[in-house]
Scaffold this active site. Structure first.
Site, PDB file in Angstrom:
ATOM      1  N   CYS A   1      29.504  27.246 -46.072  1.00 17.42           N
ATOM      2  CA  CYS A   1      30.918  27.620 -46.137  1.00 17.42           C
ATOM      3  C   CYS A   1      31.087  28.737 -47.164  1.00 17.42           C
ATOM      4  CB  CYS A   1      31.753  26.402 -46.537  1.00 17.42           C
ATOM      5  SG  CYS A   1      33.520  26.756 -46.703  1.00 17.42           S
TER       6      CYS A   1
ATOM      7  N   THR B   1      33.455  32.432 -48.424  1.00 18.09           N
ATOM      8  CA  THR B   1      34.802  33.006 -48.460  1.00 18.09           C
ATOM      9  C   THR B   1      34.783  34.474 -48.055  1.00 18.09           C
ATOM     10  OG1 THR B   1      35.429  31.501 -50.246  1.00 18.09           O
ATOM     11  CG2 THR B   1      36.803  33.457 -49.934  1.00 18.09           C
TER      12      THR B   1
ATOM     13  N   ALA C   1      26.823  33.131 -54.383  1.00 23.66           N
ATOM     14  CA  ALA C   1      26.455  32.855 -55.764  1.00 23.66           C
ATOM     15  C   ALA C   1      25.002  32.391 -55.819  1.00 23.66           C
ATOM     16  CB  ALA C   1      27.382  31.793 -56.350  1.00 23.66           C
TER      17      ALA C   1
END
Length: 242
Positions: A48, A50, A68
């Site tokens: 998931c 963004t 990240a």
């Protein structure tokens, strides 16, 4: 929340890395960007992520996401190269039918493809999980035959499990092979694994009840199971003595 039903296959068109992570640009994705907004969640190979930028008209429709270092350590996305294809799914809408299983798109770990065997027009694949560590315990308790597992974002049914070898398998019918990237991956390549989250919640609730925590209903349930087991054992032992 996602379903594990891959909507579209996109193509990695740009990669930008630095010490804090990695930005991926996924092109040829217009069909899933028609209702997109900055900040929306899209599952990319089951992770998931963004949307930080998108454009429906350019490059067949592209969007950009940030990975990240935690995401890079948990997934295979750091292995992707320009030109690689990835499975894409938008977050589930409340108005659509629920056809897969509850998928968070929070990848637990990666597994390695160790065997591929054609079976008629289907394809059987075997995967090996890494050895467990204190930081990343074994996922095998949550993988059971005929249960669900999410592989690279696709909801698939487990066909076999070998706990000793840390191996499990799935089968892809011809239609599925055409709709996801997994059929094109070779032996030795990594895949993203997310186990069924329901099993995790059940385990935590039962352990809490056994340790004296949890709700009264769960403690009563566990107590009843233990009592019935003891009664059955006593009854069986008495029968053996007679």
């Amino acid at each position: 929340m996602f379903t594990g039903l891959v909507e579209h296959i996109g193509t990695v068109s740009a990669i930008h890395r630095d010490d804090s992570g990695c930005a991926l640009t996924i092109s040829q994705s217009a069909p899933i960007l028609v209702d997109c907004h900055i900040g929306d969640s899209i599952a990319v190979n089951g992770a998931c992520l963004t949307v930080t930028e998108f454009e429906v008209e350019r490059d067949g429709g592209y969007f950009r996401i940030w990975l990240a270092n935690e995401t890079l350590s948990r997934t295979d996305l750091g292995d992707r190269k320009v030109g690689d294809q990835v499975n894409l799914e938008r977050a589930m809408g409340a108005h659509v039918r629920f056809g897969g299983h509850f998928v968070q798109a929070h990848v637990d770990i990666t597994a390695t493809i160790i065997r591929r065997v054609p079976d008629g027009d289907s394809l059987r694949l075997w995967f090996q999980l890494p050895e467990s560590t204190a930081e990343r315990p074994s996922l095998l308790p949550y993988i059971i035959p005929k249960g669900y597992v999410t592989i690279d974002g696709a909801s698939l049914t487990v066909t076999s499990v070998n706990d000793t070898e840390r191996v499990f398998s799935v089968m892809l019918i011809q239609h599925t092979q055409q709709k996801i990237t997994l059929a094109n991956k070779a032996n030795g390549e990594r895949v993203n694994i997310e186990v069924d989250m329901v099993g995790k919640y059940v385990e935590k609730s039962v352990l809490a009840a056994l340790e004296g925590g949890g709700g009264e209903a769960m403690r009563s349930f566990v107590q009843r199971i233990v009592e019935e087991t003891l009664v059955n054992k006593v009854s069986n032992d008495s029968g053996d003595i007679q």
